[in-house]
Design an enzyme around this catalytic site. Sequence first.
Site, PDB file in Angstrom:
ATOM      1  N   ALA A 266       0.846  -1.195   0.000  1.00 40.21           N
ATOM      2  CA  ALA A 266       0.000   0.000   0.000  1.00 40.21           C
ATOM      3  C   ALA A 266       0.884   1.249   0.000  1.00 40.21           C
ATOM      4  CB  ALA A 266      -0.952  -0.031   1.197  1.00 40.21           C
ATOM      5  N   CYS A 267       1.241   1.725   1.171  1.00 44.94           N
ATOM      6  CA  CYS A 267       1.955   2.997   1.272  1.00 44.94           C
ATOM      7  C   CYS A 267       3.383   2.939   0.737  1.00 44.94           C
ATOM      8  CB  CYS A 267       1.921   3.479   2.710  1.00 44.94           C
ATOM      9  SG  CYS A 267       0.212   3.751   3.267  1.00 44.94           S
TER      10      CYS A 267
END
Length: 188
Positions: A115-116
Amino acid sequence: MTTLPNRPHTALLVIDVQNGVVAGSPNRDSVIANINTLIDRARAEGVPVVWVQHSSDELKPDSESWQYVPELVRRDAEPLVHKTYYDSFEDTGLEAVLAERGVGQLIVTGAQTDACIRSTLHGALVRGYDVTLVGDAHTTEDLTAFGAPAPEQVIAHTNLYWKWQSAPGRRGGTVGTAEVSFAAADAG
C-alpha cells in the site's frame, strides 16, 4: 541521476511504522531493527531522516495504534509528515520538506509494502526522484483472507520488481540494509 535540478542530497524515509500498522507483520522486529540501523547511520552521516505518519478511520490521530512503534524514536528536529493517502506525497508537505533540503534521492523503509510503500515508491519516481527500496526494512500485514498473496510473497515481489525500476533520467533499485549508501547518485 535525479531529474530534479539542484537536488544532490539523499534522505531516509521512515513510512508508517505505527503500532496499528505493523502489529503482527512478518519479521516485524528485524525490520524495525534494520530501520533503526539506517536511522543511526543517516544521523551519523548528516542525512535527513523524514518520518511519515498515516491517519485513517483505523489510525485515529493520537490513538495507540496511530503512534510510531516505541522502538523508533524521532528527534524533534526531524520532519514529520502527516498523510491520509497511501502515496506519501499526495496532499502532504513532503515535497516541500525534501526541496528545502535539496533532496533528489530517497531511501525508503517502513510499512505497508503493498500500500503505502509501493504508492510512495511510484509517486517519488514519477516526481523525478531516484528511489531505493531497502528490501529488508519494509513489511506488510497478512491479507490472504482477502485474496492477497502471503505477506512474504508480497515483500519478495516488491523487492524483485523495484530492483530494475527506472524512468528517463531516474532510477529505482532494491538493496539490503548493509548495502545502503547515502552518497548522492552519480550523474551517469
